[in-house]
Motif scaffolding. Structure first.
Motif, PDB file in Angstrom:
ATOM      1  N   ILE A  50       0.855  -1.195   0.000  1.00  0.00           N
ATOM      2  CA  ILE A  50       0.000   0.000   0.000  1.00  0.00           C
ATOM      3  C   ILE A  50       0.883   1.234   0.000  1.00  0.00           C
ATOM      4  O   ILE A  50       1.806   1.351   0.817  1.00  0.00           O
ATOM      5  CB  ILE A  50      -0.920   0.021   1.241  1.00  0.00           C
ATOM      6  CG1 ILE A  50      -1.703  -1.283   1.358  1.00  0.00           C
ATOM      7  CG2 ILE A  50      -1.870   1.215   1.173  1.00  0.00           C
ATOM      8  CD1 ILE A  50      -2.559  -1.370   2.607  1.00  0.00           C
ATOM      9  N   GLN A  51       0.593   2.141  -0.911  1.00  0.00           N
ATOM     10  CA  GLN A  51       1.338   3.403  -0.951  1.00  0.00           C
ATOM     11  C   GLN A  51       0.459   4.521  -0.418  1.00  0.00           C
ATOM     12  O   GLN A  51      -0.691   4.695  -0.849  1.00  0.00           O
ATOM     13  CB  GLN A  51       1.790   3.717  -2.369  1.00  0.00           C
ATOM     14  CG  GLN A  51       2.664   4.977  -2.420  1.00  0.00           C
ATOM     15  CD  GLN A  51       3.314   5.174  -3.773  1.00  0.00           C
ATOM     16  OE1 GLN A  51       3.659   4.205  -4.443  1.00  0.00           O
ATOM     17  NE2 GLN A  51       3.457   6.421  -4.166  1.00  0.00           N
ATOM     18  N   PHE A  52       0.990   5.253   0.546  1.00  0.00           N
ATOM     19  CA  PHE A  52       0.277   6.370   1.168  1.00  0.00           C
ATOM     20  C   PHE A  52       0.963   7.687   0.837  1.00  0.00           C
ATOM     21  O   PHE A  52       2.183   7.744   0.653  1.00  0.00           O
ATOM     22  CB  PHE A  52       0.298   6.228   2.702  1.00  0.00           C
ATOM     23  CG  PHE A  52      -0.492   5.074   3.252  1.00  0.00           C
ATOM     24  CD1 PHE A  52      -1.849   5.187   3.492  1.00  0.00           C
ATOM     25  CD2 PHE A  52       0.132   3.876   3.575  1.00  0.00           C
ATOM     26  CE1 PHE A  52      -2.578   4.143   4.028  1.00  0.00           C
ATOM     27  CE2 PHE A  52      -0.583   2.811   4.117  1.00  0.00           C
ATOM     28  CZ  PHE A  52      -1.941   2.954   4.340  1.00  0.00           C
ATOM     29  N   ALA A  53       0.158   8.758   0.824  1.00  0.00           N
ATOM     30  CA  ALA A  53       0.689  10.119   0.845  1.00  0.00           C
ATOM     31  C   ALA A  53       0.442  10.641   2.254  1.00  0.00           C
ATOM     32  O   ALA A  53      -0.697  10.790   2.683  1.00  0.00           O
ATOM     33  CB  ALA A  53      -0.011  10.992  -0.185  1.00  0.00           C
ATOM     34  N   VAL A  54       1.514  10.879   2.991  1.00  0.00           N
ATOM     35  CA  VAL A  54       1.423  11.124   4.430  1.00  0.00           C
ATOM     36  C   VAL A  54       1.591  12.607   4.760  1.00  0.00           C
ATOM     37  O   VAL A  54       2.533  13.253   4.288  1.00  0.00           O
ATOM     38  CB  VAL A  54       2.494  10.308   5.186  1.00  0.00           C
ATOM     39  CG1 VAL A  54       2.420  10.573   6.686  1.00  0.00           C
ATOM     40  CG2 VAL A  54       2.324   8.819   4.913  1.00  0.00           C
ATOM     41  N   VAL A 111       4.970   7.056   1.243  1.00  0.00           N
ATOM     42  CA  VAL A 111       5.406   5.963   2.117  1.00  0.00           C
ATOM     43  C   VAL A 111       4.717   4.688   1.649  1.00  0.00           C
ATOM     44  O   VAL A 111       3.499   4.668   1.449  1.00  0.00           O
ATOM     45  CB  VAL A 111       5.037   6.238   3.592  1.00  0.00           C
ATOM     46  CG1 VAL A 111       5.372   5.040   4.468  1.00  0.00           C
ATOM     47  CG2 VAL A 111       5.759   7.473   4.101  1.00  0.00           C
ATOM     48  N   SER A 112       5.503   3.624   1.467  1.00  0.00           N
ATOM     49  CA  SER A 112       4.931   2.327   1.091  1.00  0.00           C
ATOM     50  C   SER A 112       5.053   1.364   2.255  1.00  0.00           C
ATOM     51  O   SER A 112       6.087   1.322   2.932  1.00  0.00           O
ATOM     52  CB  SER A 112       5.677   1.747  -0.115  1.00  0.00           C
ATOM     53  OG  SER A 112       5.382   2.494  -1.255  1.00  0.00           O
ATOM     54  N   VAL A 113       4.001   0.607   2.497  1.00  0.00           N
ATOM     55  CA  VAL A 113       4.044  -0.401   3.549  1.00  0.00           C
ATOM     56  C   VAL A 113       3.579  -1.740   2.978  1.00  0.00           C
ATOM     57  O   VAL A 113       2.722  -1.797   2.096  1.00  0.00           O
ATOM     58  CB  VAL A 113       3.180  -0.030   4.778  1.00  0.00           C
ATOM     59  CG1 VAL A 113       3.726   1.182   5.489  1.00  0.00           C
ATOM     60  CG2 VAL A 113       1.738   0.203   4.386  1.00  0.00           C
ATOM     61  N   GLU A 114       4.190  -2.786   3.519  1.00  0.00           N
ATOM     62  CA  GLU A 114       3.851  -4.147   3.109  1.00  0.00           C
ATOM     63  C   GLU A 114       3.098  -4.771   4.282  1.00  0.00           C
ATOM     64  O   GLU A 114       3.637  -4.853   5.385  1.00  0.00           O
ATOM     65  CB  GLU A 114       5.158  -4.901   2.855  1.00  0.00           C
ATOM     66  CG  GLU A 114       5.053  -6.032   1.888  1.00  0.00           C
ATOM     67  CD  GLU A 114       6.424  -6.642   1.622  1.00  0.00           C
ATOM     68  OE1 GLU A 114       6.685  -7.695   2.202  1.00  0.00           O
ATOM     69  OE2 GLU A 114       7.203  -6.056   0.850  1.00  0.00           O
ATOM     70  N   VAL A 115       1.854  -5.149   4.058  1.00  0.00           N
ATOM     71  CA  VAL A 115       1.042  -5.672   5.167  1.00  0.00           C
ATOM     72  C   VAL A 115       0.275  -6.910   4.717  1.00  0.00           C
ATOM     73  O   VAL A 115       0.064  -7.131   3.516  1.00  0.00           O
ATOM     74  CB  VAL A 115       0.014  -4.630   5.678  1.00  0.00           C
ATOM     75  CG1 VAL A 115       0.697  -3.456   6.336  1.00  0.00           C
ATOM     76  CG2 VAL A 115      -0.907  -4.168   4.561  1.00  0.00           C
ATOM     77  N   ARG A 116      -0.157  -7.691   5.683  1.00  0.00           N
ATOM     78  CA  ARG A 116      -1.102  -8.762   5.365  1.00  0.00           C
ATOM     79  C   ARG A 116      -2.402  -8.131   4.879  1.00  0.00           C
ATOM     80  O   ARG A 116      -2.796  -7.064   5.366  1.00  0.00           O
ATOM     81  CB  ARG A 116      -1.399  -9.595   6.617  1.00  0.00           C
ATOM     82  CG  ARG A 116      -0.277 -10.500   7.069  1.00  0.00           C
ATOM     83  CD  ARG A 116      -0.688 -11.183   8.347  1.00  0.00           C
ATOM     84  NE  ARG A 116       0.318 -12.079   8.866  1.00  0.00           N
ATOM     85  CZ  ARG A 116       0.240 -13.417   8.784  1.00  0.00           C
ATOM     86  NH1 ARG A 116      -0.802 -13.985   8.231  1.00  0.00           N
ATOM     87  NH2 ARG A 116       1.206 -14.160   9.281  1.00  0.00           N
ATOM     88  N   VAL A 117      -3.081  -8.809   3.951  1.00  0.00           N
ATOM     89  CA  VAL A 117      -4.289  -8.219   3.354  1.00  0.00           C
ATOM     90  C   VAL A 117      -5.398  -7.998   4.385  1.00  0.00           C
ATOM     91  O   VAL A 117      -6.288  -7.186   4.174  1.00  0.00           O
ATOM     92  CB  VAL A 117      -4.831  -9.089   2.200  1.00  0.00           C
ATOM     93  CG1 VAL A 117      -3.872  -9.069   1.026  1.00  0.00           C
ATOM     94  CG2 VAL A 117      -5.094 -10.525   2.659  1.00  0.00           C
ATOM     95  N   GLU A 118      -5.324  -8.717   5.517  1.00  0.00           N
ATOM     96  CA  GLU A 118      -6.368  -8.567   6.535  1.00  0.00           C
ATOM     97  C   GLU A 118      -6.051  -7.469   7.553  1.00  0.00           C
ATOM     98  O   GLU A 118      -6.870  -7.184   8.416  1.00  0.00           O
ATOM     99  CB  GLU A 118      -6.594  -9.883   7.283  1.00  0.00           C
ATOM    100  CG  GLU A 118      -5.391 -10.416   8.044  1.00  0.00           C
ATOM    101  CD  GLU A 118      -4.548 -11.371   7.206  1.00  0.00           C
ATOM    102  OE1 GLU A 118      -4.673 -11.335   5.962  1.00  0.00           O
ATOM    103  OE2 GLU A 118      -3.784 -12.147   7.785  1.00  0.00           O
ATOM    104  N   TYR A 119      -4.873  -6.840   7.433  1.00  0.00           N
ATOM    105  CA  TYR A 119      -4.476  -5.837   8.433  1.00  0.00           C
ATOM    106  C   TYR A 119      -5.384  -4.609   8.326  1.00  0.00           C
ATOM    107  O   TYR A 119      -5.467  -3.977   7.278  1.00  0.00           O
ATOM    108  CB  TYR A 119      -3.012  -5.442   8.222  1.00  0.00           C
ATOM    109  CG  TYR A 119      -2.453  -4.609   9.336  1.00  0.00           C
ATOM    110  CD1 TYR A 119      -1.770  -5.207  10.393  1.00  0.00           C
ATOM    111  CD2 TYR A 119      -2.629  -3.233   9.354  1.00  0.00           C
ATOM    112  CE1 TYR A 119      -1.262  -4.447  11.431  1.00  0.00           C
ATOM    113  CE2 TYR A 119      -2.132  -2.470  10.395  1.00  0.00           C
ATOM    114  CZ  TYR A 119      -1.448  -3.079  11.423  1.00  0.00           C
ATOM    115  OH  TYR A 119      -0.964  -2.316  12.457  1.00  0.00           O
ATOM    116  N   PRO A 120      -6.058  -4.248   9.419  1.00  0.00           N
ATOM    117  CA  PRO A 120      -6.999  -3.125   9.327  1.00  0.00           C
ATOM    118  C   PRO A 120      -6.356  -1.764   9.610  1.00  0.00           C
ATOM    119  O   PRO A 120      -5.518  -1.636  10.501  1.00  0.00           O
ATOM    120  CB  PRO A 120      -8.037  -3.458  10.410  1.00  0.00           C
ATOM    121  CG  PRO A 120      -7.308  -4.296  11.403  1.00  0.00           C
ATOM    122  CD  PRO A 120      -6.138  -4.938  10.721  1.00  0.00           C
TER     123      PRO A 120
END
Lengths: 25, 130
Positions: B68-72, B79-88
């Motif tokens: 997921i890429q965010f504009a913070v 900022v890009s983060v790598e997460v499990r698809v279920e992470y809320p």
């Protein structure tokens, strides 16, 4: 008899990601 | 290099988990509102809430992982983060949202919406100490 059970309490900020961009040197 | 294992699932997203706000109030995770985060950050001396807009959602390098890429923040830093698809993530005015809400509900029993491009998530940064 009901045995006392400890319940975990989590601070609110545990649930929020830190997305701070890396700072350029 | 070998693929790192996916990050462990944190326990506090499970429905019924007790969360302590900055003023000491206790709430269940599924009852948290946007205002709870904003007010807690206002009380906090070292944490600041940022708005992080979802700009892109892609499949990650392994199954079940999303990138997921965010504009913070006001500077819209990427900022890009790598997460499990279920992470809320908590979306302003909407509540818990994940890339795969069905799986989030299945694993955590947590009511969850679909995270989409354009959603504005709550994130934290450290306040600059003066």
């Amino acid at each position: 008899n009901v045995e006392p059970r400890s319940v975990a309490v989590f601070p609110w900020h545990s649930l929020v990601p830190f997305l701070a961009p890396s700072q350029p040197d | 290099s070998p693929a790192a294992p996916p990050p462990a699932l944190p326990p506090y997203f499970t429905k019924g988990s007790i969360i302590q706000l900055a003023d000491g109030e206790l709430k269940k995770v599924e009852e948290l509102r946007t205002e709870d985060f904003i007010q807690s950050a206002e009380i906090s001396s070292d944490l600041k809430i940022d708005s992080s807009t979802v700009e892109r959602i892609e499949d990650g390098p392994r199954p079940g992982i999303a990138l997921i890429q965010f504009a913070v923040g006001e500077h819209r830093a990427q900022v890009s983060v790598e997460v499990r698809v279920e992470y809320p993530f908590f979306v302003f005015g909407q509540g818990w949202s994940s890339c795969c809400p069905d799986r989030t509900s299945q694993l955590f029993d947590l009511p969850c919406s679909k995270l989409s491009v354009g959603d504005v998530c709550i994130s934290l940064t450290l306040r600059e100490l003066k």
